[in-house]
Design a protein around this motif. Structure first.
Motif, PDB file in Angstrom:
ATOM      1  N   LYS A 155     -12.376  -1.098  -8.905  1.00 30.07           N
ATOM      2  CA  LYS A 155     -13.570  -1.899  -8.600  1.00 30.07           C
ATOM      3  C   LYS A 155     -14.563  -1.097  -7.761  1.00 30.07           C
ATOM      4  N   LEU A 156     -14.069  -0.418  -6.746  1.00 29.18           N
ATOM      5  CA  LEU A 156     -14.929   0.384  -5.881  1.00 29.18           C
ATOM      6  C   LEU A 156     -15.611   1.501  -6.668  1.00 29.18           C
ATOM      7  N   VAL A 157     -14.846   2.212  -7.484  1.00 27.32           N
ATOM      8  CA  VAL A 157     -15.373   3.325  -8.270  1.00 27.32           C
ATOM      9  C   VAL A 157     -16.462   2.841  -9.231  1.00 27.32           C
ATOM     10  N   LEU A 158     -16.211   1.726  -9.905  1.00 24.98           N
ATOM     11  CA  LEU A 158     -17.203   1.180 -10.828  1.00 24.98           C
ATOM     12  C   LEU A 158     -18.454   0.706 -10.089  1.00 24.98           C
ATOM     13  N   ASN A 159     -18.256   0.064  -8.957  1.00 28.33           N
ATOM     14  CA  ASN A 159     -19.382  -0.442  -8.174  1.00 28.33           C
ATOM     15  C   ASN A 159     -20.302   0.688  -7.707  1.00 28.33           C
ATOM     16  N   GLU A 160     -19.720   1.833  -7.371  1.00 25.42           N
ATOM     17  CA  GLU A 160     -20.503   2.970  -6.871  1.00 25.42           C
ATOM     18  C   GLU A 160     -20.905   3.935  -7.983  1.00 25.42           C
TER      19      GLU A 160
ATOM     20  N   ASN B 127       3.137  16.634   6.718  1.00 24.04           N
ATOM     21  CA  ASN B 127       2.129  16.779   5.664  1.00 24.04           C
ATOM     22  C   ASN B 127       2.668  16.521   4.263  1.00 24.04           C
ATOM     23  N   GLU B 128       3.942  16.642   4.074  1.00 27.47           N
ATOM     24  CA  GLU B 128       4.522  16.532   2.735  1.00 27.47           C
ATOM     25  C   GLU B 128       4.363  15.116   2.167  1.00 27.47           C
ATOM     26  N   PRO B 129       4.049  15.017   0.871  1.00 31.86           N
ATOM     27  CA  PRO B 129       3.920  13.685   0.262  1.00 31.86           C
ATOM     28  C   PRO B 129       5.278  13.022   0.065  1.00 31.86           C
ATOM     29  N   SER B 130       5.299  11.721   0.241  1.00 31.36           N
ATOM     30  CA  SER B 130       6.513  10.951  -0.024  1.00 31.36           C
ATOM     31  C   SER B 130       6.572  10.634  -1.520  1.00 31.36           C
ATOM     32  N   ILE B 131       7.684  10.078  -1.962  1.00 34.89           N
ATOM     33  CA  ILE B 131       7.798   9.634  -3.359  1.00 34.89           C
ATOM     34  C   ILE B 131       6.753   8.564  -3.631  1.00 34.89           C
ATOM     35  N   ALA B 132       6.546   7.665  -2.652  1.00 33.71           N
ATOM     36  CA  ALA B 132       5.531   6.614  -2.809  1.00 33.71           C
ATOM     37  C   ALA B 132       4.132   7.221  -2.947  1.00 33.71           C
ATOM     38  N   ASP B 133       3.842   8.277  -2.190  1.00 32.77           N
ATOM     39  CA  ASP B 133       2.545   8.959  -2.301  1.00 32.77           C
ATOM     40  C   ASP B 133       2.349   9.522  -3.714  1.00 32.77           C
ATOM     41  N   LYS B 134       3.381  10.143  -4.235  1.00 36.53           N
ATOM     42  CA  LYS B 134       3.304  10.727  -5.585  1.00 36.53           C
ATOM     43  C   LYS B 134       3.144   9.633  -6.640  1.00 36.53           C
ATOM     44  N   ASN B 135       3.891   8.539  -6.475  1.00 34.07           N
ATOM     45  CA  ASN B 135       3.829   7.444  -7.453  1.00 34.07           C
ATOM     46  C   ASN B 135       2.456   6.765  -7.472  1.00 34.07           C
ATOM     47  N   ILE B 136       1.888   6.483  -6.294  1.00 29.98           N
ATOM     48  CA  ILE B 136       0.590   5.801  -6.284  1.00 29.98           C
ATOM     49  C   ILE B 136      -0.499   6.721  -6.810  1.00 29.98           C
ATOM     50  N   THR B 137      -0.386   8.000  -6.554  1.00 30.29           N
ATOM     51  CA  THR B 137      -1.379   8.947  -7.075  1.00 30.29           C
ATOM     52  C   THR B 137      -1.352   8.943  -8.596  1.00 30.29           C
ATOM     53  N   LYS B 138      -0.160   8.936  -9.166  1.00 25.55           N
ATOM     54  CA  LYS B 138      -0.028   8.905 -10.630  1.00 25.55           C
ATOM     55  C   LYS B 138      -0.603   7.602 -11.192  1.00 25.55           C
ATOM     56  N   ARG B 139      -0.301   6.476 -10.551  1.00 28.80           N
ATOM     57  CA  ARG B 139      -0.833   5.182 -11.014  1.00 28.80           C
ATOM     58  C   ARG B 139      -2.359   5.145 -10.930  1.00 28.80           C
ATOM     59  N   LEU B 140      -2.912   5.689  -9.854  1.00 26.56           N
ATOM     60  CA  LEU B 140      -4.366   5.722  -9.703  1.00 26.56           C
ATOM     61  C   LEU B 140      -5.013   6.629 -10.743  1.00 26.56           C
ATOM     62  N   GLN B 141      -4.388   7.777 -11.003  1.00 28.18           N
ATOM     63  CA  GLN B 141      -4.903   8.680 -12.029  1.00 28.18           C
ATOM     64  C   GLN B 141      -4.934   7.983 -13.391  1.00 28.18           C
ATOM     65  N   GLU B 142      -3.858   7.298 -13.718  1.00 27.23           N
ATOM     66  CA  GLU B 142      -3.779   6.600 -15.007  1.00 27.23           C
ATOM     67  C   GLU B 142      -4.840   5.501 -15.106  1.00 27.23           C
ATOM     68  N   ALA B 143      -5.025   4.737 -14.034  1.00 24.88           N
ATOM     69  CA  ALA B 143      -6.006   3.650 -14.046  1.00 24.88           C
ATOM     70  C   ALA B 143      -7.426   4.200 -14.188  1.00 24.88           C
ATOM     71  N   LEU B 144      -7.724   5.265 -13.463  1.00 26.31           N
ATOM     72  CA  LEU B 144      -9.077   5.824 -13.501  1.00 26.31           C
ATOM     73  C   LEU B 144      -9.350   6.600 -14.788  1.00 26.31           C
ATOM     74  N   ALA B 145      -8.311   7.129 -15.415  1.00 23.54           N
ATOM     75  CA  ALA B 145      -8.492   7.831 -16.696  1.00 23.54           C
ATOM     76  C   ALA B 145      -9.012   6.870 -17.757  1.00 23.54           C
ATOM     77  N   LEU B 146      -8.635   5.601 -17.658  1.00 25.11           N
ATOM     78  CA  LEU B 146      -9.097   4.603 -18.621  1.00 25.11           C
ATOM     79  C   LEU B 146     -10.610   4.393 -18.576  1.00 25.11           C
ATOM     80  N   ILE B 147     -11.221   4.709 -17.439  1.00 21.46           N
ATOM     81  CA  ILE B 147     -12.673   4.553 -17.321  1.00 21.46           C
ATOM     82  C   ILE B 147     -13.357   5.917 -17.154  1.00 21.46           C
ATOM     83  N   ASP B 148     -12.679   6.983 -17.553  1.00 19.31           N
ATOM     84  CA  ASP B 148     -13.222   8.348 -17.548  1.00 19.31           C
ATOM     85  C   ASP B 148     -13.678   8.828 -16.173  1.00 19.31           C
ATOM     86  N   VAL B 149     -12.893   8.536 -15.155  1.00 15.38           N
ATOM     87  CA  VAL B 149     -13.164   9.029 -13.807  1.00 15.38           C
ATOM     88  C   VAL B 149     -12.059  10.012 -13.446  1.00 15.38           C
TER      89      VAL B 149
END
Length: 158
Positions: A94-99, A115-137
């Motif tokens: 929503k934020l990305v589309l709004n801006e 500094n090292e990423p947790s498993i949760a950090d890696k998982n949310i990054t992958k989910r965000l990448q997948e969601a934003l790829a759908l709108i070409d961001v």
């Protein structure tokens, strides 16, 4: 990003460390908005250290960039506890589309200093990448701020 120049700092009131760091981040943002944007990973990390290094709880932020990777806006979107912050892909989209952003850089801090990423950090990054790829961001990076910095892009995770 705080850019309100209408209110100068009151020199009779002590300036807090938080205000100094905010001012430093604003100076960096203005410099890179005028120049070649956030194409330098060191400049990006420096900006994010000033923005996120001060918090004692996890904060997840999004740098919204145009097609030339110039900063449209910096938004601290999710606030968590000392060791976690819930991140919702729907709100990021929503934020990305709004801006009308063409690319993003994610960042969050680790108050523990690690500094090292947790498993949760890696998982949310992958989910965000997948969601934003759908709108070409494009997701350019996810940077963790601790005692130092960790870049997903520099470590082959993006």
């Amino acid at each position: 990003m705080h850019t309100d120049n209408s209110k100068p700092y009151n020199i009779t009131t002590p300036i807090t460390e938080h205000k100094v760091l905010e001012a430093a981040a604003d100076i960096l943002a203005c410099k890179y908005i005028r120049d070649d944007a956030f194409t330098s990973s060191e400049a990006t990390k420096e900006f994010l250290r000033f923005k996120l290094g001060k918090y004692e709880r996890e904060v997840f932020a999004v740098m919204l960039l145009d097609s030339q990777h110039k900063l449209i806006d910096y938004t601290e979107l999710f606030f968590g506890t000392i060791d976690a912050a819930a991140v919702y892909p729907r709100e990021v989209v929503k934020l990305v589309l709004n801006e009308n952003a063409a690319a993003v850089i994610f960042a969050h801090n680790h108050p523990s200093g690690i500094n090292e990423p947790s498993i949760a950090d890696k998982n949310i990054t992958k989910r965000l990448q997948e969601a934003l790829a759908l709108i070409d961001v494009r997701v350019l990076d996810h940077i963790i701020i601790g005692d130092g910095t960790y870049s997903f892009a520099e470590n082959g995770l993006i």
